[in-house]
Write a protein that holds these residues in place. Sequence first.
Motif, PDB file in Angstrom:
ATOM      1  N   ILE A  84      -4.694   6.872 -19.950  1.00 38.49           N
ATOM      2  CA  ILE A  84      -3.388   6.596 -19.363  1.00 38.49           C
ATOM      3  C   ILE A  84      -2.442   6.220 -20.498  1.00 38.49           C
ATOM      4  N   ASN A  85      -1.466   7.085 -20.763  1.00 37.83           N
ATOM      5  CA  ASN A  85      -0.625   6.938 -21.948  1.00 37.83           C
ATOM      6  C   ASN A  85       0.782   6.427 -21.661  1.00 37.83           C
ATOM      7  N   SER A  86       1.112   6.239 -20.402  1.00 39.08           N
ATOM      8  CA  SER A  86       2.455   5.760 -20.059  1.00 39.08           C
ATOM      9  C   SER A  86       2.411   5.106 -18.686  1.00 39.08           C
ATOM     10  N   LYS A  87       3.495   4.422 -18.334  1.00 41.14           N
ATOM     11  CA  LYS A  87       3.555   3.784 -17.022  1.00 41.14           C
ATOM     12  C   LYS A  87       3.556   4.819 -15.903  1.00 41.14           C
ATOM     13  N   GLU A  88       4.057   6.034 -16.175  1.00 42.76           N
ATOM     14  CA  GLU A  88       4.044   7.091 -15.160  1.00 42.76           C
ATOM     15  C   GLU A  88       2.619   7.575 -14.885  1.00 42.76           C
ATOM     16  N   ASP A  89       1.726   7.473 -15.893  1.00 43.30           N
ATOM     17  CA  ASP A  89       0.356   7.954 -15.752  1.00 43.30           C
ATOM     18  C   ASP A  89      -0.496   7.083 -14.839  1.00 43.30           C
ATOM     19  N   ILE A  90       0.004   5.897 -14.447  1.00 47.11           N
ATOM     20  CA  ILE A  90      -0.824   5.071 -13.562  1.00 47.11           C
ATOM     21  C   ILE A  90      -0.994   5.720 -12.191  1.00 47.11           C
ATOM     22  N   PHE A  91      -0.111   6.668 -11.864  1.00 45.31           N
ATOM     23  CA  PHE A  91      -0.248   7.370 -10.592  1.00 45.31           C
ATOM     24  C   PHE A  91      -1.041   8.657 -10.817  1.00 45.31           C
ATOM     25  N   PRO A  92      -2.132   8.856 -10.086  1.00 43.29           N
ATOM     26  CA  PRO A  92      -2.933  10.069 -10.274  1.00 43.29           C
ATOM     27  C   PRO A  92      -2.146  11.315  -9.891  1.00 43.29           C
ATOM     28  N   PRO A  93      -2.463  12.461 -10.523  1.00 45.78           N
ATOM     29  CA  PRO A  93      -1.704  13.698 -10.280  1.00 45.78           C
ATOM     30  C   PRO A  93      -1.640  14.109  -8.817  1.00 45.78           C
ATOM     31  N   GLU A  94      -2.705  13.830  -8.063  1.00 49.23           N
ATOM     32  CA  GLU A  94      -2.738  14.288  -6.664  1.00 49.23           C
ATOM     33  C   GLU A  94      -1.699  13.576  -5.796  1.00 49.23           C
ATOM     34  N   GLU A  95      -1.158  12.437  -6.269  1.00 45.61           N
ATOM     35  CA  GLU A  95      -0.141  11.732  -5.491  1.00 45.61           C
ATOM     36  C   GLU A  95       1.262  12.283  -5.728  1.00 45.61           C
ATOM     37  N   ALA A  96       1.423  13.061  -6.780  1.00 45.65           N
ATOM     38  CA  ALA A  96       2.763  13.507  -7.167  1.00 45.65           C
ATOM     39  C   ALA A  96       3.407  14.394  -6.095  1.00 45.65           C
ATOM     40  N   GLU A  97       2.635  15.326  -5.539  1.00 42.21           N
ATOM     41  CA  GLU A  97       3.198  16.254  -4.551  1.00 42.21           C
ATOM     42  C   GLU A  97       3.651  15.519  -3.296  1.00 42.21           C
ATOM     43  N   THR A 127       0.848  -1.182   0.000  1.00 41.81           N
ATOM     44  CA  THR A 127       0.000   0.000   0.000  1.00 41.81           C
ATOM     45  C   THR A 127       0.894   1.246   0.000  1.00 41.81           C
ATOM     46  N   ARG A 128       0.277   2.421  -0.004  1.00 50.31           N
ATOM     47  CA  ARG A 128       0.965   3.709  -0.065  1.00 50.31           C
ATOM     48  C   ARG A 128       1.755   3.840  -1.371  1.00 50.31           C
ATOM     49  N   ARG A 129       1.074   4.325  -2.391  1.00 49.16           N
ATOM     50  CA  ARG A 129       1.614   4.437  -3.749  1.00 49.16           C
ATOM     51  C   ARG A 129       2.016   3.054  -4.281  1.00 49.16           C
ATOM     52  N   ALA A 130       1.128   2.114  -4.077  1.00 49.79           N
ATOM     53  CA  ALA A 130       1.405   0.733  -4.464  1.00 49.79           C
ATOM     54  C   ALA A 130       1.301   0.548  -5.968  1.00 49.79           C
ATOM     55  N   SER A 131       2.209  -0.258  -6.516  1.00 51.90           N
ATOM     56  CA  SER A 131       2.148  -0.609  -7.932  1.00 51.90           C
ATOM     57  C   SER A 131       2.751  -1.990  -8.115  1.00 51.90           C
ATOM     58  N   VAL A 132       2.325  -2.643  -9.176  1.00 52.15           N
ATOM     59  CA  VAL A 132       2.909  -3.933  -9.529  1.00 52.15           C
ATOM     60  C   VAL A 132       3.182  -3.933 -11.027  1.00 52.15           C
ATOM     61  N   ARG A 133       4.328  -4.461 -11.384  1.00 50.24           N
ATOM     62  CA  ARG A 133       4.696  -4.642 -12.791  1.00 50.24           C
ATOM     63  C   ARG A 133       4.883  -6.130 -13.016  1.00 50.24           C
ATOM     64  N   TYR A 134       4.151  -6.686 -13.984  1.00 48.44           N
ATOM     65  CA  TYR A 134       4.326  -8.097 -14.277  1.00 48.44           C
ATOM     66  C   TYR A 134       4.315  -8.325 -15.787  1.00 48.44           C
ATOM     67  N   TRP A 135       4.834  -9.467 -16.168  1.00 47.41           N
ATOM     68  CA  TRP A 135       5.092  -9.782 -17.566  1.00 47.41           C
ATOM     69  C   TRP A 135       3.866 -10.427 -18.189  1.00 47.41           C
ATOM     70  N   VAL A 136       3.382  -9.857 -19.292  1.00 45.18           N
ATOM     71  CA  VAL A 136       2.238 -10.399 -20.014  1.00 45.18           C
ATOM     72  C   VAL A 136       2.532 -10.321 -21.503  1.00 45.18           C
ATOM     73  N   GLU A 137       2.487 -11.449 -22.202  1.00 48.37           N
ATOM     74  CA  GLU A 137       2.612 -11.468 -23.663  1.00 48.37           C
ATOM     75  C   GLU A 137       3.844 -10.699 -24.143  1.00 48.37           C
ATOM     76  N   ASN A 138       4.985 -10.984 -23.564  1.00 51.48           N
ATOM     77  CA  ASN A 138       6.239 -10.309 -23.944  1.00 51.48           C
ATOM     78  C   ASN A 138       6.169  -8.800 -23.767  1.00 51.48           C
ATOM     79  N   ASP A 139       5.364  -8.360 -22.822  1.00 51.44           N
ATOM     80  CA  ASP A 139       5.220  -6.934 -22.535  1.00 51.44           C
ATOM     81  C   ASP A 139       4.989  -6.780 -21.033  1.00 51.44           C
ATOM     82  N   SER A 140       5.193  -5.579 -20.538  1.00 48.65           N
ATOM     83  CA  SER A 140       4.987  -5.311 -19.112  1.00 48.65           C
ATOM     84  C   SER A 140       3.635  -4.666 -18.882  1.00 48.65           C
TER      85      SER A 140
END
Length: 363
Positions: free
Chosen positions: A311-324, A102-115
């Motif tokens: 959502i156009n990139s992996k960075e976009d998975i985090f909403p803007p309000e979490e950035a600060e 939790t707290r800005r949680a993310s998971v990256r996993y491998w699917v179909e030769n892509d992340s």
Amino acid sequence: MDYYTSSGHSYLFGPSTITGKDNFIYTENGFYNTKKNVGHFLRKSYIKYKDRKIEGDSLYFDRTREFSSGTRNVKITDTINRAIIKGHYAELYKKQDSVYMTRRASVRYWVENDSMFVHAKKIYLTGKPGARIIRGEKNVRFFKTDMSGKCDSLHSDQKVALTKLIGKPILWNGDKQLTGDVMHLIGNSATEKLDSLKVLNNAFIISKDTLGAGFNQVKGINLYGKFRENKLYEVDVVKNNEVIYFMRNDKNELIGIDKTACSRINMTLNGNDVDTITFFDRVNGTLYPEEDFPENVRKLRGFVWRIEERINSKEDIFPPEEAEAEAALQEQARKEAAKPAVPMPIRKETLNYDKTTRSTKTK
């Protein structure tokens, strides 16, 4: 290393390792209770199991319970399931094959030769390899090179190759926006590729007309789609269907705007273009010249074009309000890392236990 013989407490002040049958610990500033087999580690520390590794600014370890946790800048690498889980608080239960983040949680996993990148307020990974379940709760956002989306919660079952997007799901595939009450992404267990899609209740597809300002729209109760190379190539929409479609000839000249209602629609797609569209049962439609089809009726009821949310990139998975908040936390971490390393303070229970006996060893 300072070692207190009576209590079995060890204080580690430099590069140190603790080796067990099923785990390995590295730290440059930590504490370990050799009698209870629990420890707390701070500087450049990690705990390595057979197929998982947990890193973080602060780590806790309990060998007996086969439990570890991490706080701030936590990273768990799962080599068997080819996943990397990140966040600022984690719990790892080795015996239960379970991870909680939790707290800005993310998971990256491998699917179909892509992340695939997934973010949620809380992320759970449970189960053994081949039967892994990933759950995301609250404000789920995900990105893959050819697909992205959002929903309230996510449930992905590796064993049956089924991912459920629950609660206000929206999916972008190519230039198509899909919405509905519930979405199911179904994979092929043998090939590990995305096979099909179900959108249950209030299915709605929107895509922008490639050469004009209008929108192609298909609306119905349920939608069933088939994927080829991660792109929708065939779609069936059933019950209470409505369509608005900008018809063009081989020269991409606008022939007219089709508005049709029917019981079932079948479409075949070529990338972002519609190859064929077929209407079945109780068909009631008209092809209007563009000038005879007013602007105010060119959108079906419930139409909402949400391209600004895409959502156009992996960075976009985090909403803007979490950035600060994240920037402030990382700035604090940088300041602390720049300070000279301070040995972990001696605990009161150590001093109370070892009032007279102390043995110091250097490793």
